[in-house]
Design a protein around this motif. Structure first.
Motif, PDB file in Angstrom:
ATOM      1  N   LEU A 223     -14.412 -41.066  19.899  1.00  0.00           N
ATOM      2  CA  LEU A 223     -13.949 -39.725  19.594  1.00  0.00           C
ATOM      3  C   LEU A 223     -14.469 -38.750  20.648  1.00  0.00           C
ATOM      4  CD1 LEU A 223     -14.531 -39.705  15.725  1.00  0.00           C
ATOM      5  CD2 LEU A 223     -12.431 -40.258  16.968  1.00  0.00           C
ATOM      6  N   ALA A 224     -13.666 -37.753  20.924  1.00  0.00           N
ATOM      7  CA  ALA A 224     -14.015 -36.762  21.946  1.00  0.00           C
ATOM      8  C   ALA A 224     -15.352 -36.110  21.623  1.00  0.00           C
ATOM      9  CB  ALA A 224     -12.916 -35.709  22.046  1.00  0.00           C
ATOM     10  N   GLY A 225     -16.223 -36.075  22.618  1.00  0.00           N
ATOM     11  CA  GLY A 225     -17.518 -35.424  22.448  1.00  0.00           C
ATOM     12  C   GLY A 225     -18.616 -36.327  21.957  1.00  0.00           C
ATOM     13  N   ALA A 226     -18.278 -37.518  21.472  1.00  0.00           N
ATOM     14  CA  ALA A 226     -19.302 -38.446  20.989  1.00  0.00           C
ATOM     15  C   ALA A 226     -19.994 -39.110  22.175  1.00  0.00           C
ATOM     16  CB  ALA A 226     -18.677 -39.502  20.090  1.00  0.00           C
ATOM     17  N   PRO A 227     -21.284 -39.468  22.032  1.00  0.00           N
ATOM     18  CA  PRO A 227     -21.957 -40.180  23.122  1.00  0.00           C
ATOM     19  C   PRO A 227     -21.225 -41.444  23.562  1.00  0.00           C
ATOM     20  CG  PRO A 227     -23.560 -39.444  21.491  1.00  0.00           C
ATOM     21  CD  PRO A 227     -22.198 -39.156  20.915  1.00  0.00           C
ATOM     22  N   LEU A 228     -20.532 -42.096  22.625  1.00  0.00           N
ATOM     23  CA  LEU A 228     -19.792 -43.311  22.948  1.00  0.00           C
ATOM     24  C   LEU A 228     -18.704 -43.055  23.990  1.00  0.00           C
ATOM     25  CD1 LEU A 228     -19.980 -46.253  21.898  1.00  0.00           C
ATOM     26  CD2 LEU A 228     -18.099 -45.715  20.348  1.00  0.00           C
ATOM     27  N   ALA A 229     -18.223 -41.811  24.058  1.00  0.00           N
ATOM     28  CA  ALA A 229     -17.165 -41.477  25.018  1.00  0.00           C
ATOM     29  C   ALA A 229     -17.640 -41.668  26.459  1.00  0.00           C
ATOM     30  CB  ALA A 229     -16.693 -40.045  24.801  1.00  0.00           C
ATOM     31  N   HIS A 230     -18.915 -41.454  26.717  1.00  0.00           N
ATOM     32  CA  HIS A 230     -19.449 -41.652  28.069  1.00  0.00           C
ATOM     33  C   HIS A 230     -19.381 -43.126  28.448  1.00  0.00           C
ATOM     34  CE1 HIS A 230     -20.798 -37.520  28.046  1.00  0.00           C
ATOM     35  NE2 HIS A 230     -21.519 -37.725  26.950  1.00  0.00           N
ATOM     36  N   GLU A 231     -19.741 -44.018  27.531  1.00  0.00           N
ATOM     37  CA  GLU A 231     -19.655 -45.447  27.801  1.00  0.00           C
ATOM     38  C   GLU A 231     -18.213 -45.874  28.022  1.00  0.00           C
ATOM     39  OE1 GLU A 231     -21.687 -48.245  25.388  1.00  0.00           O
ATOM     40  OE2 GLU A 231     -23.353 -46.893  24.918  1.00  0.00           O
ATOM     41  N   HIS A 232     -17.322 -45.299  27.232  1.00  0.00           N
ATOM     42  CA  HIS A 232     -15.904 -45.646  27.358  1.00  0.00           C
ATOM     43  C   HIS A 232     -15.376 -45.242  28.727  1.00  0.00           C
ATOM     44  CE1 HIS A 232     -11.734 -46.259  26.349  1.00  0.00           C
ATOM     45  NE2 HIS A 232     -11.457 -44.986  26.538  1.00  0.00           N
TER      46      HIS A 232
END
Length: 305
Positions: A223-232
């Protein structure tokens, strides 16, 4: 049609609500403005890997009474009989305040004559003794269930996603709820980094042994803004495809006792927030895939419990 296919194999929440409430019931999401203890602005070290800035709830403006009346107006505007209202303390962590602060917020909603039940979503590490007693009192006034985030029954995964508590913390909270006769719905995410179907099957068995009342399944999303977005964006994240999720969900459900109520089978992301996987945007297609997986493998909830 998909709901009927699933209802023949899964103990879904909807039919239970109609039996208990005497008709259809709908949630009204409420935001008491309490935030989360695991966010940068709180006392925690930065929030869960998958959680966007807005948290899990949609966020509502105004007082609780105003939010509740707005939700009731929307229910009344629906065609047909007005559904029973379930007040859903959803945004962030609904117990992230001392009990003396929470009491007037919860009781304000519990006293409303149109509220047929109350749902409190929180973390297992945000439930001090006084809050447990408040929840028990609230449950004596209105039907109530507690939604507790677990996500995975593997401590290594909880560390990887920066969950901020371990499995034992969840188990202790579940025991506290059982001691007070409170219903618990466990939140679980399938497809977390480093996990395969063996991990998710083990999580199902852990919840079955713990005696949860209900389970909410979510597919991992970026989801936009989640830390996971950086990994993605960096290309370091492997996401399950729809078939993998459907197979894992079918296997998970087969390991849950039939008595466990299934409150959700797939996430329902807003199109403005979803970055990946694209298939998560079509919830109906995800539900069809789960139904098909269960039919092809001839599985029903509880078959492997």
């Amino acid at each position: 049609m998909d709901a009927a296919r699933l209802a023949s194999r899964v103990n879904l929440l909807g039919p239970w609500l109609r039996r208990v409430m005497g008709g259809p019931a709908r949630k009204i999401s409420l935001d008491p403005g309490l935030g989360c203890p695991h966010r940068p602005e709180g006392v925690g070290p930065g929030g869960c890997l998958y959680c966007p800035p807005g948290g899990s709830g949609p966020g509502r403006g105004g007082t609780l009474s105003e939010q509740l009346e707005h939700g009731l107006d929307r229910l009344r505007a629906r065609r047909g009989p007005t559904p029973r209202a379930l007040a859903y303390f959803q945004a962030y962590t609904a117990t992230n305040a001392p009990a003396q602060v929470l009491e007037p917020l919860f009781m304000e909603v519990a006293r409303h004559p149109a509220v047929a039940g109350i749902i409190v979503a929180t973390r297992p590490d945000c439930l001090p003794p006084a809050t447990w007693e408040l929840l028990a009192e609230l449950a004596r006034r209105r039907p109530l269930w507690l939604e507790l985030g677990l996500q995975s029954a593997h401590d290594a995964t909880l560390t990887r996603i920066n969950r901020g508590h371990d499995v034992a913390c969840f188990d202790q909270a579940l025991a506290q709820a059982h001691a007070r006769g409170l219903r618990v719905v466990a939140h679980v995410i399938l497809g977390l980094p480093g996990e395969d179907m063996g991990h998710t099957n083990a999580t199902a068995r852990h919840l079955a042994q713990g005696g949860v009342w209900g389970v909410k399944l979510h597919n991992l999303m970026v989801l936009a803004g989640a830390p996971l977005a950086h990994e993605h964006r960096a290309g370091g994240l492997a996401l399950w495809n729809q078939e993998e999720y459907a197979r894992a969900a079918a296997a998970f459900l087969a390991r849950l006792p039939r008595r466990v109520l299934v409150h959700r089978l797939a996430a329902d992301p807003g199109p403005d927030r979803l970055l990946a996987p694209g298939w998560a945007a079509d919830k109906d297609a995800v539900l069809r895939a789960i139904a098909q997986a269960m039919e092809e493998d001839n599985l029903r909830q509880g078959d492997l419990a």
